[in-house]
Write an enzyme that holds these catalytic residues in place. Structure first.
Site, short mmCIF file in Angstrom:
data_model
loop_
_atom_site.label_atom_id
_atom_site.label_comp_id
_atom_site.label_asym_id
_atom_site.label_seq_id
_atom_site.Cartn_x
_atom_site.Cartn_y
_atom_site.Cartn_z
N PRO A 80 -27.22 -31.64 4.60
CG PRO A 80 -27.35 -32.72 2.52
CD PRO A 80 -27.59 -31.40 3.20
N GLY A 82 -21.68 -34.71 5.42
CA GLY A 82 -20.88 -35.53 4.50
C GLY A 82 -21.21 -35.30 3.04
CB SER A 87 -23.12 -29.99 7.12
OG SER A 87 -22.30 -31.10 7.37
CB SER A 88 -18.53 -30.03 9.99
OG SER A 88 -17.61 -29.83 8.97
CG ASP A 130 -15.74 -26.00 3.88
OD1 ASP A 130 -15.19 -25.67 2.82
OD2 ASP A 130 -16.24 -27.13 4.07
#
Ligand code: PMV
Length: 308
Positions: A80, A82, A87-88, A130
């Site tokens: 999901p 945010g 995720s990005s 990340d």
């Protein structure tokens, strides 16, 4: 045509303190983003099938790494957006992996470096946690000093990050997403104000750094109970820094009776928490019962890869 995938992440220990040069541990999780990429015939036309969700990351990734013909890109993600689960980064890494594979130049480190540049362009100030863990998989230990098992060193402006491989024992985590999206920037700024103005906050940052170093030892020795206790202490300190919210605390409290430890993960202010447990179904039920969205995730997962 090529299909690649890359994992999302959780921060196990050390978020926020890492902004002040202390170490952090991030783990890749078994929720992935997939990218299907194909060079399309000029004559067919359609160039842009990029979805809106992560459009700027994908178009920046293409802009930075591709000068061939028009590409047809399709993204699917189990993460999901945010939610603080990277995720990005996973979408960016999977896209860069697909392009690298089309060029016959697939290399984890190069993909990690490019992905950090893409995140920096799109997000402004970013750290390479990340993107590095999504490219490498398994676990990473990030530090401002060079240690053993160094994977790569990334610097930007005056900032330096040494990214190390980190052994991850077999463990199950349950992620609880509050459903509230929280932008990282304002939370980092809030902690910075606190740290700039009070010695107490600076001591908390130091203590989180010490907890993270101890956590690294516990991971190496497979001491899951000890790791859980450290997660609880880390959570308490993050709460004092003011980045926990009532919905996050509710999910942590729900998970604790069935867990070795639980804490918010990432920037806080919403987003997600994690629990370390060997009763994942019970924890997932408890999280759901308090309005959270649970994901049972394995760790020790592969980084960016080309799918069969
Ligand atoms: O929730 P995320 O993935 O944005 O994690 C942020 C982690 C921080 O330490 C708060 C910020 C950073 O850039 O390291």
């Amino acid at each position: 045509m090529v299909v690649t995938s890359a994992p999302g992440k959780v921060i196990l220990l050390g978020e926020h303190a890492v902004v002040f040069g202390r170490p952090a541990i991030a783990l890749a999780i078994g929720l992935r983003s997939r990218c299907r990429a194909q060079i399309i015939d000029d004559h067919i036309g359609s160039v842009d099938r990029i979805g809106v969700q992560h459009g700027s990351y994908i178009s920046t990734a293409i802009h930075c790494s591709w000068d061939g013909g028009p590409l047809d890109i399709e993204i699917q993600s189990q993460l999901p957006s945010g939610s603080g689960l990277g995720s990005s980064a996973a979408v960016t890494v999977a896209t860069l992996g697909a392009i690298a594979s089309l060029k016959g130049e697939f290399d984890e480190e190069t993909i990690a470096r490019q992905a950090f540049e893409v995140e920096s362009v799109v997000q402004g100030r970013a750290s390479p946690i990340d993107t590095s863990v999504s490219a490498h998989g398994k676990g990473i230990f990030i530090s401002s000093e060079r240690g053993s098992d160094l994977l790569w060193h990334i610097s930007k402006d005056t900032r330096n990050w040494y990214i190390h491989d980190c052994e991850v024992p077999d463990m199950t985590l349950v992620v609880g997403f509050t459903g509230n999206k929280a932008p990282t920037g304002p939370l980092v700024a809030k902690v910075k104000r606190y740290v700039d103005h009070t010695r107490f906050a600076r001591e908390i940052i130091d203590e989180i750094g010490d907890i993270t170093l101890e956590g690294l030892q516990r991971m190496r020795s497979g001491d899951v109970e000890g790791l859980g206790r450290l997660m609880n202490r880390n959570h308490g300190l993050l709460a004092i820094l003011g980045v926990c919210t009532p919905p996050l605390q509710k999910l942590v409290d729900a998970a604790l009776p069935h867990s070795y430890g639980a804490k918010l993960t990432g920037a806080g202010g919403g987003g997600s928490m994690i629990a370390l447990t060997d009763a994942p179904e019970k924890v997932a039920e408890a999280i759901k019962g308090r309005g959270g969205i649970p994901f049972i995730v394995g760790t020790g997962v592969e980084g960016v890869k080309v799918e069969e």
